[in-house]
Write a protein that holds these residues in place. Structure first.
Motif, mmCIF file in Angstrom:
data_model
loop_
_atom_site.group_PDB
_atom_site.id
_atom_site.type_symbol
_atom_site.label_atom_id
_atom_site.label_comp_id
_atom_site.label_asym_id
_atom_site.label_seq_id
_atom_site.Cartn_x
_atom_site.Cartn_y
_atom_site.Cartn_z
ATOM 1 N N ASN A 1 5.250 14.284 105.645
ATOM 2 C CA ASN A 1 5.753 15.535 105.880
ATOM 3 C C ASN A 1 5.361 16.246 106.949
ATOM 4 O O ASN A 1 5.653 17.414 107.489
ATOM 5 C CB ASN A 1 4.771 16.701 104.802
ATOM 6 N N ALA B 1 10.346 5.225 99.465
ATOM 7 C CA ALA B 1 11.039 6.298 99.129
ATOM 8 C C ALA B 1 10.174 7.689 98.856
ATOM 9 O O ALA B 1 10.665 8.665 99.012
ATOM 10 C CB ALA B 1 11.936 6.008 97.792
ATOM 11 N N ASP B 2 8.974 7.326 98.259
ATOM 12 C CA ASP B 2 7.963 8.543 98.097
ATOM 13 C C ASP B 2 6.574 8.066 98.780
ATOM 14 O O ASP B 2 5.533 8.223 98.142
ATOM 15 C CB ASP B 2 7.732 8.304 96.381
ATOM 16 N N ARG B 3 6.691 7.853 100.125
ATOM 17 C CA ARG B 3 5.391 7.555 100.733
ATOM 18 C C ARG B 3 4.840 8.945 100.987
ATOM 19 O O ARG B 3 5.412 9.801 101.238
ATOM 20 C CB ARG B 3 5.847 6.887 102.176
ATOM 21 N N TYR C 1 8.032 2.379 96.748
ATOM 22 C CA TYR C 1 7.285 3.199 97.428
ATOM 23 C C TYR C 1 7.511 3.781 98.669
ATOM 24 O O TYR C 1 7.072 4.934 98.982
ATOM 25 C CB TYR C 1 6.193 2.017 97.847
#
Length: 139
Positions: free
Chosen positions: A38, A32-34, A30
């Motif tokens: 941005n 790593a890809d929250r 999770y």
């Protein structure tokens, strides 16, 4: 969430708690890809659930809404977690740790069928006044 290649720690307070390897894979994936990463203010955030403001975690009501969207009844899950902890810890200890009134945790314990009747609440670091250990004798 702290990860140094060998150990994974989750900081909910001090000290950080180790996360067992089989379970650690979930928050690491999770992490790593929250979402919400941005913005310039959040790119290096160490929060597992970063908020909209730099350096701040997501608000509890926002997390509750997200859990509700995926079908997790937050109030029921919280109640179940507290009831499970009451089977493992004395009600006064859990009340103190979570900020509950001890009557509330005692009631939940009774409803759950648990009993800590032999637990004596209070300061166990001092001996009662007038108490002295019995001398050991060879018998």
């Amino acid at each position: 969430m702290l990860h140094n290649g060998e150990a994974t720690l989750l900081r909910l307070g001090e000290p950080a708690s180790p996360v067992p390897a089989p379970v650690a894979a979930l928050p690491l994936a999770y992490n790593a890809d929250r979402g919400n990463m941005n913005t310039a203010t959040n790119q290096a955030s160490r929060w597992l659930f970063p908020g909209r403001r730099a350096g701040q975690p997501a608000r509890p009501d926002h997390l509750s809404a997200l859990l509700g969207e995926i079908g997790i009844p937050v109030a029921a899950a919280r109640g179940a977690a507290i009831r499970q902890q009451l089977l493992e810890l004395p009600a006064p200890v859990l009340a103190d740790a979570l900020g509950y009134h001890d009557k509330t945790t005692s009631r939940l314990l009774r409803e759950n069928g648990g009993a800590w009747s032999r637990y004596a609440a209070g300061d166990h670091t001092r001996s009662p006044a007038g108490w002295a250990p019995h001398p050991l004798t060879d018998g």
